[in-house]
Design an enzyme around this catalytic site. Structure first.
Site, PDB file in Angstrom:
ATOM      1  N   ASP A  46       0.813  -1.024  -0.059  1.00 32.22           N
ATOM      2  CA  ASP A  46      -0.029  -0.105   0.161  1.00 32.22           C
ATOM      3  C   ASP A  46       1.024   1.047   0.068  1.00 32.22           C
ATOM      4  O   ASP A  46       1.974   1.058   0.226  1.00 32.22           O
ATOM      5  CB  ASP A  46      -0.955   0.109   1.169  1.00 32.22           C
ATOM      6  CG  ASP A  46      -1.818   1.214   1.435  1.00 32.22           C
ATOM      7  OD1 ASP A  46      -2.244   1.604   0.469  1.00 32.22           O
ATOM      8  OD2 ASP A  46      -1.881   1.671   2.536  1.00 32.22           O
ATOM      9  N   SER A  47       0.265   2.560  -0.224  1.00 28.74           N
ATOM     10  CA  SER A  47       1.085   3.504  -0.313  1.00 28.74           C
ATOM     11  C   SER A  47       1.698   4.019   1.492  1.00 28.74           C
ATOM     12  O   SER A  47       2.449   4.597   1.508  1.00 28.74           O
ATOM     13  CB  SER A  47       0.079   4.803  -0.241  1.00 28.74           C
ATOM     14  OG  SER A  47      -1.155   4.699   0.457  1.00 28.74           O
ATOM     15  N   CYS A  58      -4.300  -1.189  -1.875  1.00 36.37           N
ATOM     16  CA  CYS A  58      -4.345   0.236  -2.163  1.00 36.37           C
ATOM     17  C   CYS A  58      -5.592   0.396  -3.396  1.00 36.37           C
ATOM     18  O   CYS A  58      -5.124  -0.100  -4.406  1.00 36.37           O
ATOM     19  CB  CYS A  58      -3.102   0.835  -2.330  1.00 36.37           C
ATOM     20  SG  CYS A  58      -3.326   2.457  -2.753  1.00 36.37           S
ATOM     21  N   GLU A  93      -6.127   9.322   9.805  1.00 38.33           N
ATOM     22  CA  GLU A  93      -4.592   9.339  10.216  1.00 38.33           C
ATOM     23  C   GLU A  93      -4.463  10.234  11.459  1.00 38.33           C
ATOM     24  O   GLU A  93      -3.723  10.051  12.534  1.00 38.33           O
ATOM     25  CB  GLU A  93      -3.824   9.662   9.132  1.00 38.33           C
ATOM     26  CG  GLU A  93      -3.663   8.606   8.060  1.00 38.33           C
ATOM     27  CD  GLU A  93      -2.501   8.582   6.928  1.00 38.33           C
ATOM     28  OE1 GLU A  93      -1.816   9.691   7.179  1.00 38.33           O
ATOM     29  OE2 GLU A  93      -2.387   7.798   6.240  1.00 38.33           O
ATOM     30  N   CYS A 124     -11.443   2.733  -0.353  1.00 37.77           N
ATOM     31  CA  CYS A 124      -9.940   3.146   0.155  1.00 37.77           C
ATOM     32  C   CYS A 124      -9.799   2.150   1.195  1.00 37.77           C
ATOM     33  O   CYS A 124     -10.613   2.058   2.070  1.00 37.77           O
ATOM     34  CB  CYS A 124     -10.130   4.474   0.177  1.00 37.77           C
ATOM     35  SG  CYS A 124      -8.612   5.019   1.368  1.00 37.77           S
ATOM     36  N   HIS A 176      -8.177   2.893   3.944  1.00 39.45           N
ATOM     37  CA  HIS A 176      -8.121   3.472   5.087  1.00 39.45           C
ATOM     38  C   HIS A 176      -9.733   3.481   5.783  1.00 39.45           C
ATOM     39  O   HIS A 176      -9.956   3.511   6.949  1.00 39.45           O
ATOM     40  CB  HIS A 176      -7.997   5.043   4.864  1.00 39.45           C
ATOM     41  CG  HIS A 176      -6.353   5.365   5.071  1.00 39.45           C
ATOM     42  ND1 HIS A 176      -5.707   4.863   4.057  1.00 39.45           N
ATOM     43  CD2 HIS A 176      -5.724   6.007   5.896  1.00 39.45           C
ATOM     44  CE1 HIS A 176      -4.243   5.128   4.267  1.00 39.45           C
ATOM     45  NE2 HIS A 176      -4.300   6.151   5.386  1.00 39.45           N
TER      46      HIS A 176
HETATM   47  N1  DGL Z   1      -5.009   3.546   1.001  1.00 36.67           N
HETATM   48  C1  DGL Z   1      -5.144   4.521  -0.108  1.00 36.67           C
HETATM   49  C2  DGL Z   1      -6.235   3.659  -1.021  1.00 36.67           C
HETATM   50  O1  DGL Z   1      -6.706   2.656  -0.721  1.00 36.67           O
HETATM   51  C3  DGL Z   1      -5.460   5.859   0.169  1.00 36.67           C
HETATM   52  C4  DGL Z   1      -4.051   6.706   0.841  1.00 36.67           C
HETATM   53  C5  DGL Z   1      -3.332   7.246  -0.218  1.00 36.67           C
HETATM   54  O2  DGL Z   1      -3.703   8.229  -0.717  1.00 36.67           O
HETATM   55  O3  DGL Z   1      -2.007   6.786  -0.443  1.00 36.67           O
HETATM   56  O4  DGL Z   1      -6.354   4.415  -1.882  1.00 36.67           O
END
Ligand code: DGL
Length: 271
Positions: free
Chosen positions: A13-14, A76, A157, A189, A191
């Site tokens: 993931d990022s 991600c 976050e 997403c 998150h």
């Molecule tokens: N976890 C990332 C996603 O699912 C979002 C966070 C980011 O923008 O890097 O898109």
């Protein structure tokens, strides 16, 4: 592709958002060993160009393949939206790539939802239009509305997952006219599982909320079962959680996203 059942599952993931997917995988398949890579040096992917995210994804895939991963999970939505095709081609016979979008589309298509489907995600995910495109391909005529909700990642976050600020921001997005009348909401997403309950409470029982971490873990388990690639005995080596730029804040956040103890190791992939 000659994958080894005792090989680890690579997840990237990022940053730490993909730990929600790693957690769901570990819950569903405790015998499996994970190698996680969070590219915190380049967070957030959601505001980057497709070319930049593709370049990061290729380098991370090389690392995961070098570590013997039997499968790579793009945990991600942003990278799944913009780098999946390239990564599949790039890894070709070396590793199977699973992303977080196709499992969700498959699940929804099978369920054949009645009524409008809303999707929320980062700017890059929504700009790609991938959920709408794939859902319409799978179920022609389906009504899909996609809305970028970029405040949610920094809000989560910063720990605003409950309370007035979270409810105000969530409400502001979910009341957007574009999502009006949705009977289903896809959390596009990785998150967002952290605010799933708040979102579900805001929408009420008549809107079904879909969490890609659980759906992806389920899809991965089916794939590994079908290919006879499930680990047949408990892992002996520990899971590894790498991030490309270490800070104490990421270490703190990681525990929240993984829902338990996790030790992050810094791996300077970009030097
Ligand atoms: N976890 C990332 C996603 O699912 C979002 C966070 C980011 O923008 O890097 O898109």
């Amino acid at each position: 592709m000659t994958a080894n059942p005792s090989g680890p599952i690579g997840v990237f993931d990022s940053g730490i958002g993909g730990l929600t997917v790693a957690h769901a995988i570990k819950q569903a398949m405790p015998n499996e060993r994970l190698i996680y890579f969070g590219d915190t040096a380049h967070l957030p992917y959601g505001d980057k160009s497709a070319a930049a995210v593709q370049a990061y994804a290729v380098k991370i895939a090389d690392l995961l393949i070098a570590q013997g991963c039997k499968v790579i999970v793009i945990a991600c939505n942003t990278a799944s939206a913009v780098a999946n095709e390239l990564l599949k081609e790039y890894t070709a016979s070396r590793a199977k790539v699973i992303n977080v979008i196709e499992p969700m589309v498959t699940k929804l298509a099978v369920r054949n939802p009645r009524g409008k489907v809303g999707v929320i995600g980062t700017r890059a995910t929504i700009a790609s239009g991938i959920y709408g495109r794939l859902l319409r391909q799978a179920r022609p005529g389906i009504e899909v509305a996609e809305l970028a909700t970029p405040l949610l990642v920094p809000m989560i976050e910063e720990g605003f997952v409950q309370g007035r600020i979270a409810t105000d921001v969530i409400g502001n997005y979910l009341d957007h006219p574009q999502l009006a009348g949705s009977r289903h909401l896809v959390l596009g997403c990785t998150h967002y599982p952290l605010i799933r309950d708040e979102i579900a409470a805001y929408l009420g029982a008549e809107v079904a909320v879909y969490d890609s971490s659980l759906v992806t873990a389920d899809y991965l388990q089916n794939y590994l079962e079908q290919k006879k690639l499930l680990a047949d005995r408990p892992v002996t080596q520990p899971d590894h959680f790498y991030i490309s730029d270490y800070t104490d804040n990421f270490a703190r956040l990681a525990k929240r996203f993984f829902g338990g103890d996790v030790t992050l190791e810094e791996y300077k992939l970009w030097e």
